[in-house]
Design a protein around this motif. Structure first.
Motif, PDB file in Angstrom:
ATOM      1  N   LEU A 446     -42.792  50.643 -66.525  1.00  0.00           N
ATOM      2  CA  LEU A 446     -43.117  49.239 -66.235  1.00  0.00           C
ATOM      3  C   LEU A 446     -41.839  48.444 -65.978  1.00  0.00           C
ATOM      4  CD1 LEU A 446     -46.017  48.348 -68.696  1.00  0.00           C
ATOM      5  CD2 LEU A 446     -46.113  48.671 -66.230  1.00  0.00           C
ATOM      6  N   ALA A 447     -40.792  48.728 -66.757  1.00  0.00           N
ATOM      7  CA  ALA A 447     -39.533  48.009 -66.575  1.00  0.00           C
ATOM      8  C   ALA A 447     -38.971  48.275 -65.180  1.00  0.00           C
ATOM      9  CB  ALA A 447     -38.536  48.432 -67.651  1.00  0.00           C
ATOM     10  N   ARG A 448     -39.029  49.555 -64.775  1.00  0.00           N
ATOM     11  CA  ARG A 448     -38.543  49.899 -63.442  1.00  0.00           C
ATOM     12  C   ARG A 448     -39.309  49.132 -62.373  1.00  0.00           C
ATOM     13  NH1 ARG A 448     -34.758  54.223 -62.428  1.00  0.00           N
ATOM     14  NH2 ARG A 448     -35.597  54.027 -60.322  1.00  0.00           N
ATOM     15  N   LEU A 449     -40.633  49.130 -62.521  1.00  0.00           N
ATOM     16  CA  LEU A 449     -41.464  48.448 -61.531  1.00  0.00           C
ATOM     17  C   LEU A 449     -41.128  46.962 -61.483  1.00  0.00           C
ATOM     18  CD1 LEU A 449     -44.894  50.206 -62.112  1.00  0.00           C
ATOM     19  CD2 LEU A 449     -43.319  50.481 -60.196  1.00  0.00           C
ATOM     20  N   THR A 450     -40.947  46.379 -62.688  1.00  0.00           N
ATOM     21  CA  THR A 450     -40.629  44.954 -62.728  1.00  0.00           C
ATOM     22  C   THR A 450     -39.336  44.681 -61.977  1.00  0.00           C
ATOM     23  OG1 THR A 450     -41.556  44.954 -64.939  1.00  0.00           O
ATOM     24  CG2 THR A 450     -40.316  43.005 -64.283  1.00  0.00           C
ATOM     25  N   ARG A 451     -38.355  45.508 -62.262  1.00  0.00           N
ATOM     26  CA  ARG A 451     -37.050  45.271 -61.671  1.00  0.00           C
ATOM     27  C   ARG A 451     -37.128  45.406 -60.152  1.00  0.00           C
ATOM     28  NH1 ARG A 451     -31.239  47.545 -63.640  1.00  0.00           N
ATOM     29  NH2 ARG A 451     -30.209  45.643 -63.009  1.00  0.00           N
ATOM     30  N   ARG A 452     -37.918  46.400 -59.736  1.00  0.00           N
ATOM     31  CA  ARG A 452     -37.985  46.701 -58.313  1.00  0.00           C
ATOM     32  C   ARG A 452     -38.804  45.628 -57.583  1.00  0.00           C
ATOM     33  NH1 ARG A 452     -37.778  48.443 -54.121  1.00  0.00           N
ATOM     34  NH2 ARG A 452     -38.372  50.331 -52.985  1.00  0.00           N
ATOM     35  N   PHE A 454     -40.019  42.537 -58.799  1.00  0.00           N
ATOM     36  CA  PHE A 454     -40.120  41.148 -59.223  1.00  0.00           C
ATOM     37  C   PHE A 454     -39.815  40.254 -58.026  1.00  0.00           C
ATOM     38  CE2 PHE A 454     -39.221  37.216 -61.429  1.00  0.00           C
ATOM     39  CZ  PHE A 454     -40.286  37.201 -62.307  1.00  0.00           C
ATOM     40  N   PRO A 455     -40.707  39.300 -57.747  1.00  0.00           N
ATOM     41  CA  PRO A 455     -40.581  38.552 -56.490  1.00  0.00           C
ATOM     42  C   PRO A 455     -39.264  37.790 -56.375  1.00  0.00           C
ATOM     43  CG  PRO A 455     -42.192  37.552 -57.948  1.00  0.00           C
ATOM     44  CD  PRO A 455     -41.847  38.857 -58.548  1.00  0.00           C
ATOM     45  N   GLY A 456     -38.624  37.928 -55.246  1.00  0.00           N
ATOM     46  CA  GLY A 456     -37.357  37.254 -55.012  1.00  0.00           C
ATOM     47  C   GLY A 456     -37.523  35.759 -54.828  1.00  0.00           C
ATOM     48  N   TRP A 457     -38.774  35.314 -54.536  1.00  0.00           N
ATOM     49  CA  TRP A 457     -38.949  33.882 -54.305  1.00  0.00           C
ATOM     50  C   TRP A 457     -39.115  33.108 -55.595  1.00  0.00           C
ATOM     51  CZ3 TRP A 457     -43.437  33.158 -56.669  1.00  0.00           C
ATOM     52  CH2 TRP A 457     -44.395  34.189 -56.617  1.00  0.00           C
ATOM     53  N   ALA A 458     -39.180  33.826 -56.735  1.00  0.00           N
ATOM     54  CA  ALA A 458     -39.312  33.107 -58.002  1.00  0.00           C
ATOM     55  C   ALA A 458     -38.076  32.239 -58.215  1.00  0.00           C
ATOM     56  CB  ALA A 458     -39.457  34.091 -59.155  1.00  0.00           C
ATOM     57  N   ARG A 459     -38.244  31.179 -58.990  1.00  0.00           N
ATOM     58  CA  ARG A 459     -37.105  30.293 -59.193  1.00  0.00           C
ATOM     59  C   ARG A 459     -35.974  31.043 -59.890  1.00  0.00           C
ATOM     60  NH1 ARG A 459     -37.225  25.545 -62.015  1.00  0.00           N
ATOM     61  NH2 ARG A 459     -38.713  26.388 -63.502  1.00  0.00           N
ATOM     62  N   LEU A 783     -40.795  35.937 -72.494  1.00  0.00           N
ATOM     63  CA  LEU A 783     -42.129  36.111 -71.950  1.00  0.00           C
ATOM     64  C   LEU A 783     -42.224  37.478 -71.272  1.00  0.00           C
ATOM     65  CD1 LEU A 783     -44.454  34.107 -72.001  1.00  0.00           C
ATOM     66  CD2 LEU A 783     -43.949  33.533 -69.645  1.00  0.00           C
ATOM     67  N   ALA A 784     -41.186  37.803 -70.503  1.00  0.00           N
ATOM     68  CA  ALA A 784     -41.176  39.088 -69.810  1.00  0.00           C
ATOM     69  C   ALA A 784     -41.109  40.232 -70.814  1.00  0.00           C
ATOM     70  CB  ALA A 784     -39.983  39.160 -68.855  1.00  0.00           C
ATOM     71  N   LEU A 785     -40.268  40.067 -71.848  1.00  0.00           N
ATOM     72  CA  LEU A 785     -40.128  41.123 -72.853  1.00  0.00           C
ATOM     73  C   LEU A 785     -41.457  41.326 -73.589  1.00  0.00           C
ATOM     74  CD1 LEU A 785     -38.218  43.071 -74.274  1.00  0.00           C
ATOM     75  CD2 LEU A 785     -37.653  41.254 -75.880  1.00  0.00           C
TER      76      LEU A 785
END
Ligand SMILES: Nc1ncnc2c1ncn2[C@@H]1O[C@H](COP(=O)(O)OP(=O)(O)OP(=O)(O)O)[C@@H](O)[C@H]1O
Ligand SMILES: [Mg+2]
Lengths: 856, 236
Positions: A446-452, A454-459, A783-785
């Protein structure tokens, strides 16, 4: 190696280390506290139960039977009485009880009591002192729960069997009761002669008969078992000593305590993971210092021992704290659990439990610290000169292998020691290993997926927060593991329970029958049908119940079959011995399926039907499993003993039965016409959708047919749901405990990475980040953790439940999203709160410190 | 004037008895000038820099930065002010370890919400410091000199009007240090930034327009450096 220097170094560094990773010791404390309190409490209960053995039975010994005592046993009792023993009788029947004032009816246990029972311990009644030398005739005493169930108060009348009795007192405390017993089945207590006068004990009704002995002389009690053992076993009467009952009881407590011990051990091992991860960070931080030590001539092992001693000392401090908490909990438990304990439990310090807790705590701290500590040997002295020297990758040398083996061995060993049985311990260790492995893998993926992804448009602050999970030396995986474990346990339990409840309402709800009558005499049939609300009689199912035993199979007597243990086709002894409640009927039932042979109509139609036993014997259709246990098949003959007469039958078909259905089902269905004249009772199943209809129907039954027992399945459903709820609460508590243990690991991880987080925060401030932006960074990080950890646990919980439901419970699995969402909210919320609390200082500190190298 | 320091005093209360590090220090720094601050260790250079940048509050006196009195601002407002107009370079680089080189350069722009428009600028700056092919590397994958070049690009990314540097070459070898200084000078000239740099390297200090020497919390010397342009003279 220079041991003296190592110890001095440990002492000096230790102060610093205690401040940096001291919090990690609490992850040990929680587990140690659990172990110490559970072990000590277990001993306390066992000791107290044994001390109160006589009061728990109310006597020194007891005869018990499911049928009225035969004359042979009566004779024994009489002779004991002659010899000076005191005797008291208790008989317990089950019957519908009506309260005319409220119109409510309940199926209750009705107990008749004679003589001075209980001989030991005092009965508390309200009003006080009513149970003096026993219960007066022609009144009813009730358990307090009965008042609320029937909506009556003291002084009101209840109808028991053929009698109307005033309720004179409630029995608030009977020393022989275990707390949960009254919760399961509240009782009405009567004098023995009143019970007999009520006429509840007719042919075929279910009751339990007990005779209590006051015979303080232990030798005399043992003599009873020796002298009359044969008579007692032949008549199926049990003889139980108070000591043995207490022993059984404390064995139960012990067994339960050992399961709880495993939970404590689980918490301790989670703490071990916390230790490993904190030490890992600490070591990485100390590397420059270690490199300097190596430069000035300290050898690998001196450095290693210096830090190992620190880890052990911190482990000892953590374990000590745990022992103190554990002793506190031990003292609180009897107060908290007072209602659920059979006796008053006095806590006593159990030095063995304390020392064991201390030892296990230190051992777990050291063994888990060992592996990260081994990395110290690889610190190159060159690092003191050049910061960016990368240490060589750790190699798999013998020592590392030994350390891992020691870790694995310790975990398995502790599990086996703590478990009620070695097999359970091994299973627990394996389950632990599998879930830790699965959690670690899921967390990593899941961590890998998040890192890969995670939307770049987020603040920006959100992205920064999420990417903080991947900072060098991060402890994301160990926190995920520790917190996710709790979510996993709670999630699995909640899913399984929700599915079970669904299944329950499927079985009981809808158009299924919900009232079951038994002990109906054949001549009562018409009258009872008339009691049904008009229009609902059609749904009524009636089956005769013929009590039978097997007297012979294929002409060989049951006794012969039972005693001949060498026969290859010897049936299972229990299947031969049991009492069968057979029926006869024309049709195949809705829950039945024919798997072999033919049903009556095909069998007797003539054309091509096999000619079992020449067609002269009546047929019998057996349920598949019982046929297997009896080692019989199509064409074999079974001779039944029915009310003193013998009836030979031939097996003409084999059925498979869905026992989960509530329609009455039977092992053996006899061909109609064969036993119609034999004495039998009826069992009736009806569907009365409305609660008022059921109440009115039951009132009619109590008034006119007191011998008939009626079970209201909606009540059964409530009871089963209540039990399921309790199980969920108990396991949920364990889950909450694991979540707590996970939070402690999180706190340790936060403490260990404090310096780095402070530096990053100060840097952001220097570069111009406002408070709100930093708060957003932190919030996003935790929150992410929390989400990562919870999601990891819940994904596995969902998979687990999806596998368990069909395989173990044979129920289709449906996902319940709301409880999963609730778990996510709670656990993630906790993570965020703990995380923000641990980062308070970061917000209040001035940015200036970024300019000072290594602010810590 | 870009920087006006007026009677700056800083006293630390820690360790039982108060320790005064700066004793009523006055300093004026012109727009577009390059000032080197030198002095023995412990003389208060870093403390001064922190006060000038509004990272810390003076015990007495005040700082006016680019016309803004810092003492009139809250901590959050000072942070916003820095995000808009101030850049930093540190001795120990201080890159965020979780971000790539490019992302590190983008941070100051992102903090003021100008990320998208400025992506080109960030890549341009990284190319400018010779790291065109290292943009997606993380700090641990870069050498010290490379990290400091990323830090330089970051310092200029938000087009600061003032740049503070605390011993930017302190952790680097002589050659690398010289390269960094050259880049710093060039970027400074192009962007017309005011540069205040603390350094122990006297040779490097000589390249400034003006050299201020601190000693025990006061200005012991204030003279033109070798790199002095005629248009910019030290204040009397
Ligand atoms: N938080 C603090 N508490 C107490 N004293 C401090 C604190 N911060 C700095 N000092 C002291 O202030 C004095 C000046 O420190 P400062 O860091 O400004 O010196 P510096 O000139 O930058 O030295 P260097 O060249 O070694 O970096 C030193 O004596 C230092 O010990
Ligand atoms: Mg300094």
């Amino acid at each position: 190696m220079n041991l003296g220097f190592a110890l001095r170094l440990a002492a000096r560094e230790g102060k610093h280390g205690a401040r940096r990773v001291g919090v990690y010791m609490t992850s040990i404390s929680l587990g140690v506290a659990a172990l110490v309190s559970i072990h000590s409490f277990r001993d306390d209960v066992a000791r107290s139960v044994q001390a109160e053995a006589d009061a728990l039975m109310g006597a020194n010994a007891r005869f018990s039977s499911s049928r009225a005592f035969p004359d042979s046993v009566r004779t024994i009792v009489d002779s004991l009485e002659q010899a000076g023993a005191e005797i008291a009788a208790v008989t317990t029947a089950t019957s519908l009880v009506l309260a005319p004032s409220s119109g409510d009816v309940r199926l209750l246990q009705v107990r008749g009591v004679s003589g001075g029972f209980p001989f030991y311990g005092a009965v508390t009644t309200r009003p006080a002192g009513r149970w003096g030398a026993g219960i007066p005739p022609n009144v009813a005493f009730v358990d307090p729960a009965v008042l609320s169930q029937l909506r009556i108060s003291l002084g009101d009348t209840v109808v028991v069997g053929g009698l109307r009795l005033p309720v004179e007192a409630t029995v608030d405390d009977l020393p022989t009761d275990l707390a949960f017993q009254t919760a399961v089945g509240p009782r009405v207590h009567l004098a023995m002669e009143t019970l007999e006068a009520a006429g509840l004990l007719t042919f075929g009704s279910l009751a339990r008969f007990e005779l209590f002995l006051k015979l303080p002389d232990r030798a005399a009690r043992d003599a009873v078992a020796e002298r009359y053992g044969d008579v007692l076993s032949a008549t199926r009467v049990r003889y139980t000593l108070a000591e043995d009952q207490a022993q059984n009881l404390s064995n139960g407590v012990r067994f339960l305590g050992r399961f709880l011990g495993l939970v404590g051990l689980g918490a301790l091992l989670l703490g071990g993971i916390g230790v490993a991860s904190a030490i890992h960070v600490y070591i990485r931080e100390r590397q420059p210092g270690v490199a300097v030590l190596r430069c000035v001539g300290a050898d690998q092992w001196t450095v290693f021992v210096a830090y190992l001693v620190q880890a052990a000392a911190l482990g000892l401090a953590g374990a000590l704290l745990g022992v103190v908490i554990g002793v506190g909990v031990q003292r609180v438990l009897p107060v908290v659990l007072a209602g659920a304990l059979p006796v008053d439990v006095t806590p006593e310090l159990s030095w063995i439990s304390l020392l064991a807790g201390l030892g296990v705590g230190v051992w777990v701290a050291v063994i888990f610290a060992l592996i990260p500590l081994l990395a110290l040997r690889d610190v190159p002295p060159l690092q003191a000169l050049r910061r960016d020297v990368t240490p060589p990758r750790p190699t798999w040398d013998a020592i590392r292998v030994v350390a891992w083996l020691a870790l694995a061995g310790s975990v398995v060993g502790l599990c086996v020691l703590e478990a009620p049985e070695p097999a359970i311990g091994l299973g627990f260790a394996a389950a632990l290993a599998v879930s830790v492995g699965a959690l670690a893998f899921t967390g990593w993926a899941l961590a890998r997926l998040t890192r890969r992804f995670f939307p770049g448009w987020a603040r920006y602050p959100v992205r920064q927060g999420v990417s903080n999970l991947f900072r060098p030396r991060n402890q994301t995986i160990s926190v995920t593991l520790a917190v996710g474990f709790g979510a996993f346990i709670v999630g699995t339990v909640v899913q399984v329970q929700a599915n079970l409840v669904d299944d329950l309402s499927d079985s009981f709800g809808g158009g299924r029958p919900n009232v079951l009558l038994f002990d109906v005499q054949p001549d009562q049939r018409e009258g009872i049908v008339a009691l049904m609300p008009p229009g609902l009689e059609d749904g009524l199912e009636i089956a005769p119940l013929v009590p039978s035993r097997i007297s012979a199979i294929n002409g060989v007597g049951a006794d012969v079959l039972r005693s001949d243990s060498l026969r290859e086709d010897r049936p299972e002894p229990w299947a031969l011995r049991r009492e069968y409640r057979n029926t006869y009927r024309e049709e195949l039932g809705p829950a039945e399926e024919l798997v072999e042979g033919l049903w009556w109509d095909d069998l007797r139609s003539g054309d091509g039907a096999p000619d079992f036993a020449g067609g002269v014997l009546p047929g019998v259709s057996l349920e598949a499993d019982i046929a297997e246990d009896l080692r019989v098949g199509l064409g074999d003959t079974i001779t039944w003993a029915i009310a003193g007469r013998e009836l030979a039958s031939v097996v003409t078909s084999i059925r498979r039965v869905d026992w989960g259905r509530l329609e009455p089902n039977f092992f053996a269905v006899l061909e109609p016409g064969s036993v119609d004249q034999a004495p039998h009772t009826l069992i009736m199943v009806a569907r009365l959708p409305e609660a008022e209809q059921r109440a009115a129907f039951q009132r009619g039954l109590v008034e006119r047919y007191p011998n008939v027992s009626a079970l209201d399945f909606s009540r059964v459903q409530e009871a089963v749901e209540a039990v399921l709820n309790q199980v969920r609460q108990a396991v949920g508590f364990l889950g909450a405990f694991s979540v707590l243990a996970g939070m402690v690991v999180l706190i340790g991880a936060l403490a260990a990475s404090r310096a780095q987080r402070m530096r990053e925060g100060a840097l952001l401030k220097t570069l111009g980040a406002r408070r709100a932006q930093i708060v957003t960074v932190l919030l996003s990080e935790y929150l992410a953790l929390g989400t990562l950890a919870t999601a990891t646990g819940l994904v596995l919980a969902w998979l687990g439940a999806a596998v368990v439901m069909p395989t173990v419970f044979d129920i289709d699995f449906t996902t319940h999203f709301r409880p999963l969402l609730a778990i996510w909210l709670v656990v993630t919320g906790l993570t965020v709160v703990v995380g923000l609390m641990g980062s308070r200082r970061l917000l209040s500190r001035p940015p200036f410190e970024v300019l000072r190298e290594a602010a810590e | 004037m870009m920087i006006v320091a007026d009677g700056l005093e800083k006293t630390y209360a820690s360790g039982g008895r108060p320790l005064t590090v700066l004793h009523g220090l006055d300093l004026l720094i012109e727009r577009r000038s390059f000032v080197a601050v030198v002095g023995p260790s412990g003389s208060g250079k870093t403390t001064l820099l922190g006060l000038l940048a509004g990272l810390d509050e003076p015990t007495a006196g005040r700082v006016i930065l680019d016309g803004q009195d810092l003492s009139a601002l809250t901590e959050d407002q000072r942070a916003g002010f820095r995000a808009e107009r101030v850049g930093f370079v540190f001795q120990t680089f201080h890159l965020l370890p979780t971000l790539t080189a490019l992302e590190n350069v983008l941070v100051p722009l992102e903090l003021v919400g100008r990320a998208r428009e400025a992506r080109d600028r960030a890549t341009g700056l990284l190319e400018r410091v010779g790291l065109a092919d290292r943009m997606d590397h993380y700090p641990v994958q870069l050498s010290g000199g490379e990290q400091q070049r990323v830090a330089l690009a970051r310092a200029f990314s938000n087009r600061p009007r003032i740049l503070f540097a605390d011993e930017p070459t302190g952790n680097l070898d002589v050659d690398t240090g010289a390269t960094i200084t050259t880049m710093l000078e060039e970027l400074n000239r192009e962007a017309e930034t005011t540069l205040v740099m603390v350094t122990h390297d006297l040779q490097l200090a000589e390249r400034a327009h003006r050299v201020v020497r601190l000693s025990r919390g006061t200005i012991a010397e204030d003279r033109p450096g070798a790199g002095v342009p005629h248009s910019v003279q030290p204040s009397p």
